[in-house]
Design a protein around this motif. Structure first.
Motif, mmCIF file in Angstrom:
data_model
loop_
_atom_site.group_PDB
_atom_site.id
_atom_site.type_symbol
_atom_site.label_atom_id
_atom_site.label_comp_id
_atom_site.label_asym_id
_atom_site.label_seq_id
_atom_site.Cartn_x
_atom_site.Cartn_y
_atom_site.Cartn_z
ATOM 1 N N UNK A 196 48.484 57.360 87.242
ATOM 2 C CA UNK A 196 47.803 56.447 86.138
ATOM 3 C C UNK A 196 48.070 57.446 84.664
ATOM 4 N N UNK A 197 48.340 56.444 83.695
ATOM 5 C CA UNK A 197 48.442 56.881 82.432
ATOM 6 C C UNK A 197 47.517 55.913 81.548
ATOM 7 N N UNK A 198 47.091 56.561 80.379
ATOM 8 C CA UNK A 198 46.147 55.602 79.474
ATOM 9 C C UNK A 198 46.658 54.384 79.199
ATOM 10 N N UNK A 284 48.637 39.051 67.428
ATOM 11 C CA UNK A 284 47.764 39.277 66.229
ATOM 12 C C UNK A 284 47.448 40.420 66.035
ATOM 13 N N UNK A 285 48.187 41.538 65.936
ATOM 14 C CA UNK A 285 47.904 42.918 65.965
ATOM 15 C C UNK A 285 48.980 43.665 65.338
ATOM 16 N N UNK A 286 48.952 44.734 64.485
ATOM 17 C CA UNK A 286 49.770 45.544 64.240
ATOM 18 C C UNK A 286 50.683 46.566 65.395
ATOM 19 N N UNK A 287 49.777 46.453 66.547
ATOM 20 C CA UNK A 287 50.390 47.001 67.690
ATOM 21 C C UNK A 287 51.272 46.191 68.289
ATOM 22 N N UNK A 288 52.689 46.493 68.407
ATOM 23 C CA UNK A 288 53.667 45.592 69.162
ATOM 24 C C UNK A 288 54.273 46.463 70.307
ATOM 25 N N UNK A 289 53.643 47.296 70.808
ATOM 26 C CA UNK A 289 54.203 48.035 71.871
ATOM 27 C C UNK A 289 53.472 47.242 73.227
ATOM 28 N N UNK A 290 54.106 47.726 74.540
ATOM 29 C CA UNK A 290 53.363 47.575 75.816
ATOM 30 C C UNK A 290 52.275 48.702 75.887
ATOM 31 N N UNK A 291 50.856 47.846 76.137
ATOM 32 C CA UNK A 291 49.712 48.911 76.191
ATOM 33 C C UNK A 291 48.962 48.752 77.380
ATOM 34 N N UNK A 292 49.495 47.646 78.278
ATOM 35 C CA UNK A 292 48.969 47.646 79.758
ATOM 36 C C UNK A 292 50.002 47.745 80.572
ATOM 37 N N UNK A 293 50.225 48.162 81.755
ATOM 38 C CA UNK A 293 51.558 48.174 82.343
ATOM 39 C C UNK A 293 51.299 48.599 83.909
ATOM 40 N N UNK A 294 52.141 48.102 84.847
ATOM 41 C CA UNK A 294 52.086 48.266 86.238
ATOM 42 C C UNK A 294 53.521 48.146 86.313
ATOM 43 N N UNK A 308 50.493 53.128 86.697
ATOM 44 C CA UNK A 308 49.616 51.901 86.415
ATOM 45 C C UNK A 308 48.844 52.353 85.125
ATOM 46 N N UNK A 309 48.568 51.842 84.084
ATOM 47 C CA UNK A 309 47.696 52.268 83.229
ATOM 48 C C UNK A 309 46.051 52.136 83.533
#
Length: 428
Positions: A196-198, A284-294, A308-309
């Motif tokens: 598990x990762x944040x 619609x965010x400055x975040x443009x990397x994968x934040x949730x993952x499996x 898994x996040x």
């Protein structure tokens, strides 16, 4: 063939015609006395004086009697000056140099080794420049691309340098014991690892703003694709959520738990050979990397690692039981309490003894010229697997890796994504 090293990272190209002579402190570099001389201090220059650079790396190195900090540097003038005050107080003098431009440290011949604690996109370019200048390197994780990892390994080998990742897990009892139990058969044959990762976090859109006088923003952006300044980009570790500067939680936090997993897998090829998964990049965010993952990784020996996040736990599952913990450095758990009381001697264990902390280990290896706990090759193969998982999510398909050619099998698009083009920041 192997992924080509990035072309714009040679020190000659990056520093050509930029700096004059830097005044050297009155400390002779340790290498003049022989790298293994235990009575001489190893001289250090620090690049990146944020929280990790100051409160972890600087603090720990200052506590070592055989190290001497000669210079500190940060793109924020105030951070660099604050770090200088810490060093001067430790040595009871005013000798520490404070810089905004890291090239002063690279060019300073009185400095034996460089400690790099910058955003991700600077890790390998700065490391390569320092290595080419004849310095040993301690650098935070991760790599930004697969090609960077290979370029780093090749440079370290060519220069016969000492390199250490700023990663502590192999010196943390919880994770050392997990691998030791697995390698000694306490849970039978390892079959699967659950990690598990944040999750990453979402940065709200923010309008462009005037650059503060305290910050050299061009040096902050450096070789990355330029993005206009917004205050939120340089607050805390928000840059991790912007692809120009970071790679998100999968590569950042993954460096921790995934290292333990991959070490326990103990596959001959060191890295995964297949990866597939799903994930989410916010809109619609400055975040443009994968934040949730499996993501699921498969190794040549048949072991599967599932990442898994949504947490910081790890569980290693074998044919006769399991070991793990529910959160980062949380208490150890097992399918049978007896496993937790199983001990091995150095003579009987199939795993190496737990090494000292990464800062202490680095200094010892600078003297002995022996490999560190976390070598450049370790960094490359650890992040290679994680990059593979990230790209599998990004491309929406399973990726297969050829460990001999160091390329994706039958996937030209994935192979193009092994590297990226650096910005010519010196002309900006």
């Amino acid at each position: 063939m192997r992924a080509k090293p990035l072309e714009k990272i040679s020190r000659r190209k990056m520093v050509k015609g930029t700096l004059g002579t830097v005044a050297a402190p009155l400390v002779m570099p340790g290498r003049l006395f022989g790298a293994a001389a235990p009575s001489k201090r190893i001289t250090l220059g620090f690049i990146g004086m944020g929280s990790q650079g100051t409160h972890n790396n600087l603090t720990n190195f200052l506590a070592q009697d055989d190290a001497q900090v000669l210079a500190v540097c940060d793109v924020f003038h105030s951070r660099s000056d604050a770090a200088k005050r810490i060093v001067d107080e430790r040595y009871n003098n005013k000798d520490c140099k404070s810089y905004t431009d890291f090239r002063h440290i690279i060019d300073d011949k009185s400095i034996d080794a460089v400690v790099i604690s910058t955003p991700d996109h600077w890790h390998i370019p700065m490391s390569l420049m320092a290595l080419e200048a004849g310095k040993d390197v301690f650098c935070e994780k991760p790599t930004k691309t697969i090609a960077e990892g290979r370029a780093l390994v090749d440079m370290v080998n060519r220069r016969k340098a000492v390199f250490q990742i700023g990663l502590e897990d192999r010196s943390v009892p919880h994770y050392h014991k997990m691998v030791e139990w697995v390698r000694n058969g306490a849970i039978g044959d390892l079959q699967r690892v659950e990690v598990q990762l944040p999750e990453g976090h979402v940065l709200p859109n923010q309008p462009e703003a005037p650059m503060p006088k305290d910050l050299d923003y061009n040096l902050f952006v450096g070789p990355a694709e330029f993005i206009p300044y917004r205050p939120i980009l340089v607050e805390g570790n928000n840059w991790r959520m912007v692809k120009n500067f970071g790679t998100g939680s999968l590569l950042d936090w993954g460096s921790h738990q995934f290292d333990t997993a991959q070490l326990a897998v103990n596959a001959p090829e060191i890295c995964a050979l297949e990866a597939e998964g799903t994930g989410e990049i916010p809109t619609n965010s400055l975040t443009n990397v994968i934040i949730k993952f499996d993501v699921t990784f498969r190794y040549s020996n048949g072991v599967v690692v599932h990442v898994k996040s949504g947490g910081t736990g790890i569980r290693l599952i074998g044919s006769k039981g399991w070991v793990g913990n529910a959160a980062w450095r949380d208490r150890l758990q097992a399918s049978d309490e007896k496993i937790l009381h199983t001990k091995y001697t150095p003579e009987t264990s199939k795993h190496w003894p737990m090494p000292p902390g990464e800062q202490r280990n680095f200094l010892d290896c600078v003297k002995s010229r022996k490999p560190t706990t976390y070598t450049a090759e370790t960094m490359h193969f650890l992040h290679l697997s994680l990059h593979m998982g990230y790209l599998a999510i990004l491309l929406g398909r399973k990726l297969r890796w050829d460990p001999v050619k160091e390329e994706f099998i039958g996937d030209p698009e994935a192979n193009r994504l092994r590297s990226y083009t650096y910005r010519d920041w010196q002309k900006a």
